[in-house]
Design an enzyme around this catalytic site. Structure first.
Site, PDB file in Angstrom:
ATOM      1  N   GLY A  20     -28.837  14.466  60.079  1.00  0.00           N
ATOM      2  CA  GLY A  20     -27.393  14.611  59.937  1.00  0.00           C
ATOM      3  C   GLY A  20     -26.893  13.800  58.761  1.00  0.00           C
ATOM      4  O   GLY A  20     -27.668  13.149  58.046  1.00  0.00           O
ATOM      5  N   PHE A  21     -25.607  13.829  58.577  1.00  0.00           N
ATOM      6  CA  PHE A  21     -24.995  13.157  57.429  1.00  0.00           C
ATOM      7  C   PHE A  21     -25.280  11.638  57.441  1.00  0.00           C
ATOM      8  O   PHE A  21     -25.880  11.105  56.497  1.00  0.00           O
ATOM      9  CB  PHE A  21     -23.490  13.480  57.458  1.00  0.00           C
ATOM     10  CG  PHE A  21     -22.602  12.483  56.822  1.00  0.00           C
ATOM     11  CD1 PHE A  21     -22.718  12.177  55.470  1.00  0.00           C
ATOM     12  CD2 PHE A  21     -21.615  11.851  57.569  1.00  0.00           C
ATOM     13  CE1 PHE A  21     -21.871  11.251  54.882  1.00  0.00           C
ATOM     14  CE2 PHE A  21     -20.770  10.929  56.984  1.00  0.00           C
ATOM     15  CZ  PHE A  21     -20.897  10.618  55.640  1.00  0.00           C
ATOM     16  N   ASN A  42     -32.848  18.177  66.192  1.00  0.00           N
ATOM     17  CA  ASN A  42     -33.043  19.578  66.583  1.00  0.00           C
ATOM     18  C   ASN A  42     -32.343  20.541  65.628  1.00  0.00           C
ATOM     19  O   ASN A  42     -32.234  21.733  65.906  1.00  0.00           O
ATOM     20  CB  ASN A  42     -32.592  19.827  68.032  1.00  0.00           C
ATOM     21  CG  ASN A  42     -31.091  19.701  68.177  1.00  0.00           C
ATOM     22  OD1 ASN A  42     -30.383  19.382  67.220  1.00  0.00           O
ATOM     23  ND2 ASN A  42     -30.599  19.940  69.380  1.00  0.00           N
ATOM     24  N   GLY A  46     -27.554  18.949  61.936  1.00  0.00           N
ATOM     25  CA  GLY A  46     -28.241  18.358  60.788  1.00  0.00           C
ATOM     26  C   GLY A  46     -28.990  19.457  60.032  1.00  0.00           C
ATOM     27  O   GLY A  46     -29.059  20.597  60.487  1.00  0.00           O
ATOM     28  N   THR A 105     -24.927  17.328  75.675  1.00  0.00           N
ATOM     29  CA  THR A 105     -25.758  16.725  74.618  1.00  0.00           C
ATOM     30  C   THR A 105     -25.594  15.215  74.622  1.00  0.00           C
ATOM     31  O   THR A 105     -26.575  14.467  74.568  1.00  0.00           O
ATOM     32  CB  THR A 105     -25.326  17.252  73.227  1.00  0.00           C
ATOM     33  OG1 THR A 105     -25.400  18.660  73.237  1.00  0.00           O
ATOM     34  CG2 THR A 105     -26.197  16.689  72.127  1.00  0.00           C
ATOM     35  N   TYR A 159     -14.990  14.558  74.872  1.00  0.00           N
ATOM     36  CA  TYR A 159     -15.874  13.928  73.885  1.00  0.00           C
ATOM     37  C   TYR A 159     -15.792  12.418  74.025  1.00  0.00           C
ATOM     38  O   TYR A 159     -16.815  11.723  74.130  1.00  0.00           O
ATOM     39  CB  TYR A 159     -15.467  14.381  72.483  1.00  0.00           C
ATOM     40  CG  TYR A 159     -16.162  13.650  71.364  1.00  0.00           C
ATOM     41  CD1 TYR A 159     -17.545  13.614  71.290  1.00  0.00           C
ATOM     42  CD2 TYR A 159     -15.430  13.011  70.365  1.00  0.00           C
ATOM     43  CE1 TYR A 159     -18.185  12.946  70.259  1.00  0.00           C
ATOM     44  CE2 TYR A 159     -16.065  12.345  69.328  1.00  0.00           C
ATOM     45  CZ  TYR A 159     -17.433  12.315  69.282  1.00  0.00           C
ATOM     46  OH  TYR A 159     -18.060  11.648  68.266  1.00  0.00           O
TER      47      TYR A 159
END
Ligand code: UDP
Length: 345
Positions: A20-21, A42, A46, A105, A159
């Site tokens: 990812g970033f 996964n 990303g 997740t 979230y």
């Protein structure tokens, strides 16, 4: 088939979400410190593109899999000294559009990491977020402040709640089982390679300005944020990972340079106009979009979000170096070549 033969002498770091970033910048910084890095990702948000410049590095390996792949995770945990757990569903747009995936997740992923880490007593650095402060009204936000979340009818708060569960779980593993766990709350981290696909405002506005579209400012634009350069954030994460006293603690990582989103849009325009030599496609237009249209009916935004960073400063002497001007310059320069390539095609 996974093949693991890493020397034990230097630090071996497992980074979840390493493609990812933030993970890609962290990987690069750790490789520069001679660490051995394994990335578990996964590829949901990303991409290999984020780490393509690191491909072939002798101290780097990639494992493309889910956090819930128990056998793989067990083996990776057994072969590292520290896990930096970045993998999560992030980005307000993604969170609002897919709340089930977000919660599953985040909660199940962190649970899997902690269980695997415990078997080998591996240190875990858990990435959390300033979202956990929700609609807090005392500024700046300090790590021990009460949190104020909205109704469960609004998926955005799911979230925040999922990351709070991650924090509770991490701290419980530390207190009950003695696992070394550090939690860091990232505040609006930005920089090169961040994508606007999941809603992040800086890459979205920069991309819009470069391609001559109107800049989309949600609400009245008077909501404010503090943007931290990813390189500063990475320096903070590494500093905390090397600080024994940080174990069992929660830390804010963010900038304190506050800007309204409307001012941000104006500064993006100015920066793009300064740096984009040919000026093709540049726009000076800003359009206001109601939150209900940008996200969903009933969406709630934070009016302000400012971190208190005295705790991390006290523990590791950290403070951000990059100003918002530095950040915008870096992001614009990193996105300009795309445009030049498109024009050339
Ligand atoms: N925002 C905006 N235009 C966009 C994307 C986001 O005005 O195209 C606003 C968003 O509503 C929020 C702020 O910019 O007030 C920061 O949004 P982001 O999703 O980057 O991070 P957040 O702070 O919401 O987690």
């Amino acid at each position: 088939m996974l093949n693991f033969h890493l020397p034990r002498k230097s630090s071996r770091i497992l980074i979840t979400g390493g493609m990812g970033f933030i993970g890609s910048h962290l990987t690069e910084a750790l490789l520069n410190k001679d660490c051995h890095v394994t990335i578990l990702d996964n590829l949901s948000t990303g991409s290999f593109e984020n780490v393509q410049h690191l491909m072939g590095h002798p101290n780097l390996r990639f494992v493309v899999d889910n956090l819930t792949s128990e056998v793989v995770l067990d083996r990776l945990a057994s072969e590292c000294d520290t896990i930096i757990h970045l993998a999560a569903a992030v980005g307000v747009k993604l969170v609002v559009e897919d709340p089930a995936r977000t919660i599953e997740t985040n909660v199940m992923g962190t649970d899997a990491i902690l269980q695997a880490a415990l078997r080998y007593r591996v240190k875990v650095m858990i990435a959390s977020t300033s979202e956990v402060y929700g609609k807090g009204i005392r500024f700046p936000f300090s790590e021990d402040d009460d949190v104020v979340l909205g109704s469960t009818a609004n998926s955005r708060w799911g979230y925040a709640a999922s990351k709070m569960v991650d924090e509770f779980l991490g701290l419980a593993y530390y207190r009950q089982k003695g696992l070394p766990v550090v939690i860091f709350r990232l505040f609006n981290t930005v920089g090169p390679r961040q994508t606007g696909h999941y809603g992040m405002v800086v890459p979205r506005l920069v991309q819009q300005a470069i391609s001559g579209e109107q800049l989309t400012v949600y609400g009245d634009g008077q909501q404010s944020r503090c943007f931290c350069h990813v390189e500063d954030a990475v320096r903070a994460i590494i500093g905390l990972s090397e600080c024994p006293e940080a174990v069992g603690q929660v830390f804010n990582i963010g900038s304190t340079e506050e800007v309204s989103i409307l001012q941000l849009a104006q500064r993006v325009l100015k920066t793009v106009n300064q740096l984009d030599g040919d000026g093709l496609g540049s726009t000076d237009d800003i359009k206001f979009i109601p939150y209900a249209q940008a996200y969903a009916e009933g969406f709630e935004d934070m009016r302000r979000r400012v971190p208190n960073i005295s705790k991390i400063n006290q523990y590791i002497g950290w403070q951000p170096r990059a100003t918002l001007d530095d950040i915008l310059r870096d992001v614009v320069l990193s996105m300009l070549p795309d445009k030049l390539n498109v024009n050339a095609a």
